[in-house]
Design a protein around this motif. Sequence first.
Motif, PDB file in Angstrom:
ATOM      1  N   GLY A 110      44.702 -14.826  27.710  1.00  0.00           N
ATOM      2  CA  GLY A 110      46.018 -14.824  28.329  1.00  0.00           C
ATOM      3  C   GLY A 110      46.594 -13.427  28.466  1.00  0.00           C
ATOM      4  O   GLY A 110      45.957 -12.416  28.154  1.00  0.00           O
ATOM      5  N   ILE A 111      47.857 -13.377  28.957  1.00  0.00           N
ATOM      6  CA  ILE A 111      48.576 -12.131  29.190  1.00  0.00           C
ATOM      7  C   ILE A 111      49.894 -12.211  28.439  1.00  0.00           C
ATOM      8  O   ILE A 111      50.570 -13.246  28.449  1.00  0.00           O
ATOM      9  CB  ILE A 111      48.823 -11.901  30.693  1.00  0.00           C
ATOM     10  N   LEU A 112      50.256 -11.128  27.796  1.00  0.00           N
ATOM     11  CA  LEU A 112      51.513 -11.086  27.060  1.00  0.00           C
ATOM     12  C   LEU A 112      52.699 -11.222  28.009  1.00  0.00           C
ATOM     13  O   LEU A 112      52.725 -10.629  29.098  1.00  0.00           O
ATOM     14  CB  LEU A 112      51.626  -9.782  26.277  1.00  0.00           C
TER      15      LEU A 112
ATOM     16  N   VAL B  75      52.113 -20.058  25.263  1.00  0.00           N
ATOM     17  CA  VAL B  75      51.768 -20.274  23.850  1.00  0.00           C
ATOM     18  C   VAL B  75      52.380 -19.143  23.035  1.00  0.00           C
ATOM     19  O   VAL B  75      52.288 -17.979  23.418  1.00  0.00           O
ATOM     20  CB  VAL B  75      50.238 -20.319  23.644  1.00  0.00           C
ATOM     21  N   GLN B  76      53.002 -19.512  21.920  1.00  0.00           N
ATOM     22  CA  GLN B  76      53.606 -18.515  21.036  1.00  0.00           C
ATOM     23  C   GLN B  76      52.687 -18.239  19.860  1.00  0.00           C
ATOM     24  O   GLN B  76      52.259 -19.160  19.166  1.00  0.00           O
ATOM     25  CB  GLN B  76      54.970 -18.993  20.525  1.00  0.00           C
ATOM     26  N   ARG B  77      52.372 -16.974  19.654  1.00  0.00           N
ATOM     27  CA  ARG B  77      51.486 -16.598  18.562  1.00  0.00           C
ATOM     28  C   ARG B  77      52.205 -16.743  17.223  1.00  0.00           C
ATOM     29  O   ARG B  77      53.410 -16.455  17.110  1.00  0.00           O
ATOM     30  CB  ARG B  77      50.993 -15.158  18.740  1.00  0.00           C
ATOM     31  N   SER B  78      51.444 -17.168  16.227  1.00  0.00           N
ATOM     32  CA  SER B  78      52.044 -17.405  14.917  1.00  0.00           C
ATOM     33  C   SER B  78      52.269 -16.117  14.137  1.00  0.00           C
ATOM     34  O   SER B  78      53.124 -16.061  13.261  1.00  0.00           O
ATOM     35  CB  SER B  78      51.141 -18.337  14.094  1.00  0.00           C
ATOM     36  N   GLY B  79      51.522 -15.058  14.447  1.00  0.00           N
ATOM     37  CA  GLY B  79      51.634 -13.821  13.685  1.00  0.00           C
ATOM     38  C   GLY B  79      52.893 -13.045  14.003  1.00  0.00           C
ATOM     39  O   GLY B  79      53.779 -12.865  13.154  1.00  0.00           O
ATOM     40  N   ASP B  80      53.030 -12.588  15.252  1.00  0.00           N
ATOM     41  CA  ASP B  80      54.167 -11.753  15.649  1.00  0.00           C
ATOM     42  C   ASP B  80      55.171 -12.486  16.531  1.00  0.00           C
ATOM     43  O   ASP B  80      56.104 -11.855  17.041  1.00  0.00           O
ATOM     44  CB  ASP B  80      53.663 -10.517  16.386  1.00  0.00           C
ATOM     45  N   LYS B  81      54.977 -13.797  16.739  1.00  0.00           N
ATOM     46  CA  LYS B  81      55.906 -14.646  17.509  1.00  0.00           C
ATOM     47  C   LYS B  81      56.042 -14.203  18.971  1.00  0.00           C
ATOM     48  O   LYS B  81      57.046 -14.489  19.628  1.00  0.00           O
ATOM     49  CB  LYS B  81      57.299 -14.658  16.861  1.00  0.00           C
ATOM     50  N   LYS B  82      55.025 -13.526  19.510  1.00  0.00           N
ATOM     51  CA  LYS B  82      55.061 -13.122  20.910  1.00  0.00           C
ATOM     52  C   LYS B  82      54.485 -14.225  21.798  1.00  0.00           C
ATOM     53  O   LYS B  82      53.568 -14.935  21.396  1.00  0.00           O
ATOM     54  CB  LYS B  82      54.275 -11.824  21.117  1.00  0.00           C
ATOM     55  N   LYS B  83      55.018 -14.335  23.011  1.00  0.00           N
ATOM     56  CA  LYS B  83      54.571 -15.353  23.952  1.00  0.00           C
ATOM     57  C   LYS B  83      53.376 -14.839  24.754  1.00  0.00           C
ATOM     58  O   LYS B  83      53.353 -13.676  25.168  1.00  0.00           O
ATOM     59  CB  LYS B  83      55.706 -15.740  24.893  1.00  0.00           C
TER      60      LYS B  83
END
Length: 285
Positions: free
Chosen positions: A167-169, A194-202
């Motif tokens: 994906g792309i940030l 999708v939201q990443r669990s580590g840094d909460k970035k989409k």
Amino acid sequence: MDPALLREHQAFTKRALSLPTVERRPKKEDVVIAKSTSQPLKKRPAQSGSFSFKVSQDPDYYKSMKASSSYKFSILAKIVSHMRSRHKQGDSYPLNLEEILDETQQVELPVRVRQWLQTEAMVNNPKLEVLEEDGQTKFKFKPPLPCKDSKSLRRLLEKYDMRGKGGILYDDVEESVPKVEKVMRLLGDSVVTVQRSGDKKKVLFYNDKSCDLCVSDEVIRLWRSATVDALDEGYITEYLEKHGLTSMQDSRPKTAQPKLKKKSSRRTNVKVTNEHLKDVLVDYQ
């Protein structure tokens, strides 16, 4: 006058003249103090190695002062932030340095700072693109992704999906695509967030409709009822390999654990302290 008093006075003067006398010379400090009191004070010239700071009464004196590095980089950060805001609003046409300083309300910069911005800072900044138009050097914001609208963003996400890049940030998309909220509404369900669990970035992924499968409710119920929480990962991998399936391997770099030193089991030599009784002791084995 009484002749006896005159004789005593003459005798006293003779004795006084016969005694030796020592003259007291003036000290250097006394001479310096006497000169300083007699002459007005003079200003000492500043030495070559000393530092002198003179404050000017001119209100525009700060414009001629040498700008520090933090001051210059704060000006550069303000320019980059303004160019990013223009790009997000859809204003992607380039500007020269004077137009940028006019829009950021920094027209009263020293000549040295202007020269630094024109020849070094803005030219070498990765967030700015340099263009030559009509004999002038112009600048515009350089987005991290080559997409300008919903169609170009969809093609880029589809290319990432086909090549397996993932994906792309969302932060990169927000910097690259003007009016990103409107673009996301136009894409609709063709993009999965999708939201990443580590840094909460989409992270945005392409939703390929051709890969959709129709699964019965019975299979979904069986899938959700199967639990593998109590099973070892090695056992699960072995079970899948027996049935011709492969499991996903962890691609994270493994950190080498430090080796622990084993304690030596060798017995240390103990010194015998009763050697004088070796003839007296008896072995009963």
